[in-house]
Write an enzyme that holds these catalytic residues in place. Structure first.
Site, PDB file in Angstrom:
ATOM      1  NE  ARG A  10     -37.087  26.377 -11.875  1.00  0.00           N
ATOM      2  CZ  ARG A  10     -37.119  26.722 -13.169  1.00  0.00           C
ATOM      3  NH1 ARG A  10     -37.904  26.081 -13.998  1.00  0.00           N
ATOM      4  NH2 ARG A  10     -36.358  27.702 -13.607  1.00  0.00           N
ATOM      5  NE  ARG A  23      -3.463   5.488  -3.709  1.00  0.00           N
ATOM      6  CZ  ARG A  23      -2.884   5.302  -2.522  1.00  0.00           C
ATOM      7  NH1 ARG A  23      -2.409   4.116  -2.190  1.00  0.00           N
ATOM      8  NH2 ARG A  23      -2.776   6.309  -1.683  1.00  0.00           N
ATOM      9  CE  LYS A  51       1.867   7.017  -2.251  1.00  0.00           C
ATOM     10  NZ  LYS A  51       2.048   7.462  -0.855  1.00  0.00           N
ATOM     11  CE1 TYR A 105       0.618   1.180  -2.478  1.00  0.00           C
ATOM     12  CE2 TYR A 105       2.136   0.732  -0.677  1.00  0.00           C
ATOM     13  CZ  TYR A 105       1.402   1.626  -1.437  1.00  0.00           C
ATOM     14  OH  TYR A 105       1.464   2.962  -1.162  1.00  0.00           O
ATOM     15  CG  ASN A 149       4.468   3.455   1.369  1.00  0.00           C
ATOM     16  OD1 ASN A 149       3.802   2.551   1.873  1.00  0.00           O
ATOM     17  ND2 ASN A 149       3.925   4.433   0.678  1.00  0.00           N
ATOM     18  CE1 TYR A 150       1.946   7.494   7.392  1.00  0.00           C
ATOM     19  CE2 TYR A 150       0.258   5.815   7.629  1.00  0.00           C
ATOM     20  CZ  TYR A 150       0.718   7.084   7.886  1.00  0.00           C
ATOM     21  OH  TYR A 150      -0.057   7.948   8.633  1.00  0.00           O
ATOM     22  CB  ALA A 164      10.741 -16.359  -2.222  1.00  0.00           C
ATOM     23  NE  ARG A 210      13.443 -17.579   2.082  1.00  0.00           N
ATOM     24  CZ  ARG A 210      13.906 -18.286   1.064  1.00  0.00           C
ATOM     25  NH1 ARG A 210      14.643 -19.360   1.269  1.00  0.00           N
ATOM     26  NH2 ARG A 210      13.637 -17.910  -0.154  1.00  0.00           N
TER      27      ARG A 210
END
Ligand code: UD1
Ligand code: CA
Length: 455
Positions: A15, A330, A348, A363, A383-384, A420, A437
Site C-alpha cells: 500500500r 560543498r 568546495k 569559486y 582546480n580541474y 585584477a 595582463r
C-alpha cells in the site's frame, strides 16, 4: 538477565506504492527503520537483529552501511509476523528476554521499553504487550480482555467481530517475551485466519499468561502503511522536534517551512528563520541566525554564526562567521573563525583561514587559504583540468585581485598580491605582486571612423 531485540522489516508494504521497502520510507528524511534501530541502540540491548524479506538487498545494505555489526535474518516468503520472528530463532536462544519491534512504527522509545520491561519482570508473565488507546483504532490489532479485565488475546482488524472492532485499546506491535515462552509458542502458530498468515499476536493466547503495558502516549503505536500515513507521521515528528528545540532555548518567529531532523542539536538563543531545512547529524551553536531559505546537512556550526540563504553540506563553520546571502558550502569545507563570505560564493573541499573575506561571486575548490586573505569580486580557482583535481594554496594576508584565475596547482605566498584580471599559472613568492595582463592598446578617433563607415 540478557536482552535481545528483533526488528521486523520483511513485509511487502504494497500500500505504500514505493520502489523502496516500506521500512526505508522516511520520516523527517530518515528511514523509519533507522528510528527504530536508534531506539534499540539507546535502550542498550545485548543483541539486536533485523528480519529482512521484501527487497532485502536494499534493507540489508542500508543496515550494513549505517548500523555496522547488526545481523539480518532473511524471511524468504512473507508469511506473517510470527513466521518473521521465528527466523531469528538463533537470537532468541541467545538471550533471556526478547523485545519485538515493528520497523514501520518509528516513534517507539527507550523509556517505554524500559517501563514495559519492569512490568514484565514484576508480573512474571510470558509476554507483555505494549498497548495504546486510540480514537481511531482501525487497522490495528485489538486488545481483548475477559470480564475481570484480564488481557487474554489480540484480535486483528480483519478477524474482529463488530463488537471487537469497537475496542479502542490496540497492540502497538512492540512486545517483551520471555525467550523460553516465545520459543515454545512459535512452532504452535497456525495460519487459519482472515489473512492466512502466521500472526505473532496469537502467541498471547498460546502463552496464556500475558500483561499489557498501556502507554500514556499513543503516538508510540503509530505506524505507516501508506504515503498519507507517512505524511501524518512527518507532521507529528516535525512538531515534536521543534517543540523540543524550543524547550532547549531555540527561537522561532514562525514554524513555516522549517524542517529539522530528529538528531540535530541547536544551542540556546539561535534563531531559525522560515524555509530552513536542517538535517542529518548537524550541530549548531548558540546565538546564531540560520535562514531564511537555508539548507544545512551534516554540518558543525559554531556560535554567533549568520547563515543567510545558504546551502551547506558536510562542512564545518567556526564561531563568528557570516555567510550569504546565496552561498554554497560543498562537502569537506572548513570555514575558520571570523570569516566573511558574501553573495554568490561557492566553496568546495577547502580550508578558509581566520578572518579571511570572500565577498562576492567567487569559486574556491580544493584550496587551503590562510588568515586575513582578501578575495576581490569574481575570483576562481581552476582546480580541474578535465581529468584530475589540483590544490591551490594561499598564504596569510594575501590579496587576490578582482577576476583573478588561479590555475591549480599553484601557490600564492604570504602577503602577495595578484593584480585584477590576472590568470596566475606560476607560484607567486611572498610580498610580491603578480600581474598577468595584455598591455592596453589605444586606437584613437575610433568612434568617428566607425560612424563614417556606418553611413
Ligand atoms: C501488526 C500487528 C497488529 C498491530 C500492528 C501495529 C500482527 C499479526 N499484527 O499489524 O496487531 O496492531 O502491527 O503496527 O502482527 N513483517 C515481516 N514479515 C511478514 C509480515 C510483516 O517482517 O511476513 C513486518 C513488516 O515489515 C512490519 C511489521 O512486520 O514492519 C508489521 O507487519 P504489518 O504487515 O505492517 O502488520 P500490521 O498489519 O500493521
Ligand atoms: Ca504495520
Amino acid at each position: 538477565m540478557t536482552t535481545g531485540c528483533i526488528i521486523l522489516a520483511g513485509g511487502a508494504g504494497k500500500r505504500m506504492k514505493s520502489e523502496k521497502p516500506k521500512v526505508l520510507c522516511e520520516v523527517l528524511k530518515k528511514p523509519m527503520l533507522a528510528w527504530v534501530l536508534d531506539c534499540a541502540k539507546e535502550f542498550g540491548f545485548d543483541r539486536i537483529g533485523v528480519v529482512s524479506g521484501n527487497k532485502r538487498e536494499m534493507t540489508e545494505s542500508f543496515i550494513s552501511e549505517n548500523y555496522e555489526g547488526i545481523p539480518t535474518y532473511f524471511q524468504d516468503e512473507q508469511k506473517g509476523t510470527g513466521d518473521a520472528v521465528s527466523r531469528a530463532e538463533e537470537l532468541i536462544k541467545s538471550v533471556d528476554r526478547v523485545c519485538v519491534l515493528c520497523g514501520d512504527a518509528p516513534f517507539i522509545d527507550a523509556d517505554t521499553l524500559k517501563n514495559a520491561l519492569a512490568l514484565h519482570e514484576n508480573s512474571n508473565v510470558g509476554v507483555t504487550v505494549i498497548t495504546a488507546t486510540l480514537d481511531d483504532p482501525k487497522g490495528y490489532g485489538r486488545i481483548i480482555r475477559d470480564k475481570s479485565g484480564k488481557f487474554t488475546e489480540i484480535r486483528e482488524q480483519k478477524d474482529c467481530s463488530p463488537e471487537e472492532a469497537e475496542i479502542c485499546e490496540i497492540n502497538s506491535g512492540a512486545y517483551w517475551f520471555s525467550s523460553k515462552a516465545l520459543l515454545e509458542a512459535l512452532p504452535k502458530l497456525k495460519n487459519n485466519n482472515a489473512s492466512g498468515e502466521y500472526y505473532l499476536t496469537d502467541c498471547v493466547e498460546l502463552i496464556g499468561n500475558a500483561e499489557a503495558y498501556t502507554s500514556e502516549n499513543p503516538v508510540i503505536a503509530y505506524g505507516a502503511n501508506t504515503k498519507a500515513d507517512l505524511y501524518e507521521l512527518n507532521s507529528i515528528a516535525r512538531l515534536g522536534v521543534l517543540s523540543k528545540l524550543m524547550e532547549n532555548g531555540v527561537c522561532f518567529i514562525t514554524l513555516d517551512g522549517i524542517i529539522i531532523g530528529k538528531d540535530v542539536v541547536i544551542g540556546e538563543d539561535t534563531l531559525i528563520l522560515p524555509n530552513t531545512i536542517i538535517l542529518g547529524n548537524t550541530v549548531i551553536g548558540k546565538n546564531c541566525e540560520i535562514g531564511a531559505n537555508s539548507c544545512i546537512t551534516d554540518c558543525v556550526i559554531g556560535d554567533n554564526v549568520i547563515l543567510d540563504n545558504v546551502k551547506a553540506t558536510s562542512s564545518v563553520v567556526e564561531d563568528d562567521v557570516k555567510i550569504g546571502p546565496f552561498a554554497q558550502l560543498r562537502p569537506g569545507t572548513v570555514i575558520r573563525k571570523g570569516v566573511k563570505i558574501g553573495d554568490f560564493v561557492e566553496i568546495k573541499n577547502s580550508d578558509i583561514g581566520e578572518k579571511t573575506a570572500v565577498a562576492h561571486l567567487t569559486y574556491l575548490g580544493d584550496s587551503t587559504v590562510g588568515r586575513g586573505v582578501n578575495f576581490g569580486c569574481g575570483c576562481v580557482t581552476a582546480n580541474y583540468d578535465g581529468i584530475n583535481k589540483y590544490r591551490t594554496e594561499i598564504g596569510d594576508d594575501a590579496f587576490i585581485g578582482c577576476n583573478t584565475n588561479l590555475i591549480a596547482p599553484v601557490k600564492i605566498g604570504k602577503n602577495a598580491t595578484t593584480a585584477a584580471g590576472s590568470t596566475i599559472t606560476k607560484d607567486v613568492p611572498e610580498n610580491s605582486l603578480a600581474v598577468e595582463r595584455g598591455k592596453t592598446r589605444i586606437i584613437e578617433n575610433w568612434e568617428k571612423n566607425f560612424l563614417r563607415k556606418k553611413k
